[in-house]
Design a protein around this motif. Structure first.
Motif, short mmCIF file in Angstrom:
data_model
loop_
_atom_site.label_atom_id
_atom_site.label_comp_id
_atom_site.label_asym_id
_atom_site.label_seq_id
_atom_site.Cartn_x
_atom_site.Cartn_y
_atom_site.Cartn_z
N PRO A 106 38.33 42.94 33.24
CA PRO A 106 36.66 42.56 34.47
C PRO A 106 35.59 41.79 33.56
O PRO A 106 35.08 41.01 34.12
N ALA A 107 35.53 42.86 32.30
CA ALA A 107 34.44 41.77 31.76
C ALA A 107 34.50 40.52 30.95
O ALA A 107 33.76 39.97 30.86
N GLY A 108 36.20 40.25 30.82
CA GLY A 108 36.68 39.25 29.86
C GLY A 108 36.57 38.37 31.16
O GLY A 108 35.24 36.94 31.48
N LEU A 109 36.24 38.09 32.71
CA LEU A 109 36.31 37.43 33.37
C LEU A 109 34.84 37.04 34.13
O LEU A 109 34.41 36.31 34.22
N GLY A 110 34.01 38.48 34.24
CA GLY A 110 32.89 38.55 33.94
C GLY A 110 32.75 37.50 33.59
O GLY A 110 31.48 36.44 33.28
N ALA A 111 32.42 37.71 32.17
CA ALA A 111 32.53 36.57 30.80
C ALA A 111 32.33 34.91 31.18
O ALA A 111 31.90 34.29 30.00
N ALA A 112 33.84 34.94 31.74
CA ALA A 112 34.82 33.03 31.90
C ALA A 112 33.17 32.90 33.00
O ALA A 112 32.86 31.71 32.75
N LEU A 113 33.46 33.91 34.45
CA LEU A 113 32.33 32.87 35.01
C LEU A 113 30.60 32.15 34.68
O LEU A 113 30.30 31.82 34.66
N LEU A 114 30.53 33.86 33.16
CA LEU A 114 29.26 33.65 32.74
C LEU A 114 29.11 32.19 31.95
O LEU A 114 28.32 31.63 31.94
N ALA A 115 30.19 31.79 31.37
CA ALA A 115 30.34 30.89 29.99
C ALA A 115 30.47 29.43 31.13
O ALA A 115 29.72 28.33 30.89
N VAL A 465 25.56 36.49 37.84
CA VAL A 465 26.97 36.46 37.49
C VAL A 465 28.11 36.82 37.40
O VAL A 465 29.00 36.92 37.47
N PHE A 466 27.76 37.67 35.90
CA PHE A 466 28.73 38.58 35.06
C PHE A 466 29.38 39.69 36.34
O PHE A 466 30.95 39.44 36.06
N ALA A 467 28.25 40.02 37.17
CA ALA A 467 28.84 40.98 37.81
C ALA A 467 30.04 40.22 38.81
O ALA A 467 30.92 41.05 39.45
N GLY A 469 31.65 37.74 38.60
CA GLY A 469 33.05 37.61 37.65
C GLY A 469 33.89 38.67 37.25
O GLY A 469 35.07 38.95 37.62
N ALA A 470 32.56 40.16 37.33
CA ALA A 470 33.73 41.36 37.78
C ALA A 470 34.44 41.84 38.77
O ALA A 470 35.25 42.52 38.69
N VAL A 471 33.52 41.95 39.91
CA VAL A 471 34.48 42.44 40.84
C VAL A 471 35.52 41.34 41.15
O VAL A 471 36.62 41.39 42.14
N LEU A 472 35.73 39.77 41.23
CA LEU A 472 36.60 38.97 41.56
C LEU A 472 37.91 38.88 40.70
O LEU A 472 38.59 39.43 41.31
N ALA A 473 37.88 39.51 39.20
CA ALA A 473 38.87 40.28 38.34
C ALA A 473 39.17 41.68 38.95
O ALA A 473 40.66 41.54 38.95
N MET A 474 38.74 42.47 39.88
CA MET A 474 38.90 43.50 40.53
C MET A 474 40.01 43.36 41.71
O MET A 474 40.65 43.74 41.77
N ARG A 475 39.02 42.04 42.41
CA ARG A 475 39.80 41.64 43.28
C ARG A 475 41.78 41.02 43.06
O ARG A 475 42.10 41.26 43.56
N ILE A 476 41.18 40.19 42.39
CA ILE A 476 42.07 39.63 41.94
C ILE A 476 43.44 40.56 41.36
O ILE A 476 44.76 41.24 41.63
N ARG A 477 42.99 42.10 40.67
CA ARG A 477 43.41 42.68 40.08
C ARG A 477 44.56 43.78 41.08
O ARG A 477 45.83 44.06 41.66
N ARG A 478 43.92 43.70 42.73
CA ARG A 478 44.61 44.31 44.21
C ARG A 478 44.92 43.67 44.52
O ARG A 478 46.25 43.77 45.24
N LYS A 479 45.00 42.01 44.81
CA LYS A 479 45.43 41.42 45.34
C LYS A 479 46.60 40.80 44.60
O LYS A 479 47.86 39.81 45.42
N ARG A 480 46.61 40.29 43.77
CA ARG A 480 47.60 39.24 43.39
C ARG A 480 47.85 39.92 41.37
O ARG A 480 47.42 39.59 40.21
N PRO A 481 48.11 41.13 41.21
CA PRO A 481 48.53 41.97 40.04
C PRO A 481 48.98 40.84 38.84
O PRO A 481 49.01 41.16 37.38
N GLU A 482 50.15 39.99 39.89
CA GLU A 482 51.38 39.39 38.52
C GLU A 482 50.24 38.77 38.01
O GLU A 482 50.42 37.84 36.42
#
Length: 495
Positions: A106-115, A465-467, A469-482
């Motif tokens: 989650p922190a990583g994808l938050g960082a990606a969006l922020l970058a 923006v960081f937040a 991205g983190a929320v998006l990561a959690m959504r991916i974890r729920r909908k596309r775990p692979e």
């Protein structure tokens, strides 16, 4: 809680049929020198010296050169840990990959969006500066009077073209432009040294009485912005020759060169006017300080050349940022965290051309909006759009330093790196970068000249923006775990 990441084995993220990224970036196209050109060009040395260094002298006094040296040392500490982790990061995701592997996905994808947001802000805002300086230079030297958006849109087209072509072509263009802008600064500094400055050469800038003062916090904030983008060395991992050696070397060379070069040039400009008059000269007209020195010590022809090279310096920075943004898009696409089309590679040029088109369209739209509402291209477009980018990159550097410590704490002894590289240096860098980030945020008016409400809005964009991205990561974890399971683990060699 963060998830452990220990595997660096090549893996391919699953994607929907027919949507896979196609092609590869050009393998082995870049050496140490090529990557350094990309990184240093993004810093636009001539522009930050002529346009920003006089403000550092004005606010910090003649001790301002030490601010650049201090920031260089801090970033070298950062690079120690950053490069220790580099062999364990097998993809081209830069901050995203490091932070995800150290602090969790989650922190990583938050960082990606922020970058992506921050690099876009830095690049797009610079189109305002390019239009401003190009319009003024063309009018002064050629008598051609055209509005700044004409030059900005021309630069957008040129940057797209060179970004579309192979990375090797871009490296050659940046090499020429960077050597030219560096040479004009060396010419100025050399002339000042040969002529002994205004009152004889002095080392008073490095005296403790001029360094350890309360006013030095201001030039520290200005100095850190002059190094923005050096961490982009890791974005070129897939295109580098022997990346485990090339990327760390390029990082150290870029940081070391910028730190020493900036310190030397700022000290030289202080000598040009003398210890007793440098601050007063900067107060009278900071924008003309370097041009006045060039005319006095070298000649009017060099001043005209310097004006032209500032324009080319900005063009080089625009191209370097464009390449960094498109490679973030490519890395995220390959892992399934961004639309697959952004990962498509041109079959002939080996460039992420769809990502390049997307970034170009975004730059054109934002530039058109600012031009339509009639803002000033430099004092409003550049400064207001660039500032959240600077804050975002500083936050990412701080998080990346923390991620290095966390990664090696969970993986003790991996790769044989000692505690100095894996704990002491990155932890110290994280603390110092956090302090510098705080100084920048509390003195944002030095960058923008805007009221507090505007400044705090610009600062707030970073956590928002960081937040997201983190929320998006959690959504991916729920909908596309692979897909979530593969984030920050994909080896570029498997793509």
């Amino acid at each position: 809680m963060t998830e452990p990441h220990t595997s660096t084995a090549p893996q391919q993220p699953p994607t929907a049929p027919g949507s896979e990224p196609t092609g590869q970036l050009q393998r082995g196209a870049l050496g140490v020198t090529d990557i350094v050109f990309f990184v240093v060009a993004a810093a636009a040395p001539l522009t930050v010296m002529a346009g920003i260094a006089p403000l550092a002298i004005l606010f910090g006094g003649i001790g301002a050169p030490v601010a650049y040296l201090t920031v260089g040392v801090v970033l070298c500490l950062f690079a120690v840990g950053f490069t220790a982790m580099t062999p364990h990061i097998r993809n081209a995701g830069a901050f995203y990959s490091y932070i995800a592997r150290g602090l969790g996905r989650p922190a990583g994808l938050g960082a990606a969006l922020l970058a992506v947001f921050s690099y876009n802000a830095l690049q797009i805002g610079t189109y305002g500066a390019f239009g401003f300086f190009a319009a003024g230079t063309a009018d002064d030297l050629l008598g051609v009077d055209l509005p700044w958006p004409v030059y900005a849109f021309a630069a957008i087209a040129v940057v797209w073209f060179f970004g579309f072509r192979s990375i090797h072509v871009g490296a050659k263009v940046l090499a020429v432009l960077l050597i030219a802008e560096t040479a004009i600064l060396v010419l100025l500094a050399g002339a000042i040294l040969v002529k002994g400055g205004a009152d004889g050469l002095s080392l008073a800038s490095f005296a403790p009485s001029n360094v350890f003062t309360s006013q030095m916090s201001a030039p520290l904030g200005l100095a850190i912005a002059a190094f923005i983008g050096f961490e982009a060395t890791v974005l070129y991992r897939e295109e580098a020759r022997d990346p485990d050696r090339t990327v760390p070397r390029a990082t150290y060379v870029a940081v070391g060169f910028l730190g020493l070069f900036y310190t030397f040039i700022v000290w030289a400009i202080v000598q040009a006017f003398g210890d007793g008059k440098a601050v007063g000269t900067a107060a009278q007209n900071p924008a003309e300080m370097f041009f006045t020195a060039m005319t006095r010590y070298v000649g009017g022809w060099a001043t005209d050349l310097q004006r032209v090279l500032i324009v080319s310096s900005l063009l080089a920075a625009l191209l370097a940022f464009h390449n960094a943004i498109t490679r973030y898009g490519y890395a995220l696409s390959v892992e399934g965290a961004a639309p697959a089309r952004l990962g498509r590679i041109h079959p002939r040029h080996g460039s992420p051309w769809i990502s390049g088109i997307a970034q170009t369209v975004l730059a054109a739209v934002v530039t058109a909006v600012f031009a339509a509402i009639g803002v000033h291209p430099y004092t409003e477009f550049l400064l207001w759009v660039n500032t959240p980018g600077v804050v975002g990159i500083l936050a990412l550097q701080t998080l990346a330093a923390c991620a290095v410590v966390a990664f090696f704490r969970r993986n003790p002894g991996i790769g044989g790196a000692g505690r100095l590289r894996t704990v002491a240096a990155p932890a110290t860098a994280a603390l110092l970068l956090a302090v510098i980030t705080g100084l920048v945020c509390t003195r944002l008016n030095l960058f923008t000249g805007a009221p507090p409400a505007v400044n705090w809005t610009l600062v707030a964009l970073t956590p928002v923006v960081f937040a997201i991205g983190a929320v998006l990561a959690m959504r991916i974890r729920r909908k596309r775990p692979e897909v979530y399971a593969k984030l920050a683990t994909t080896d570029v060699d498997s793509v």
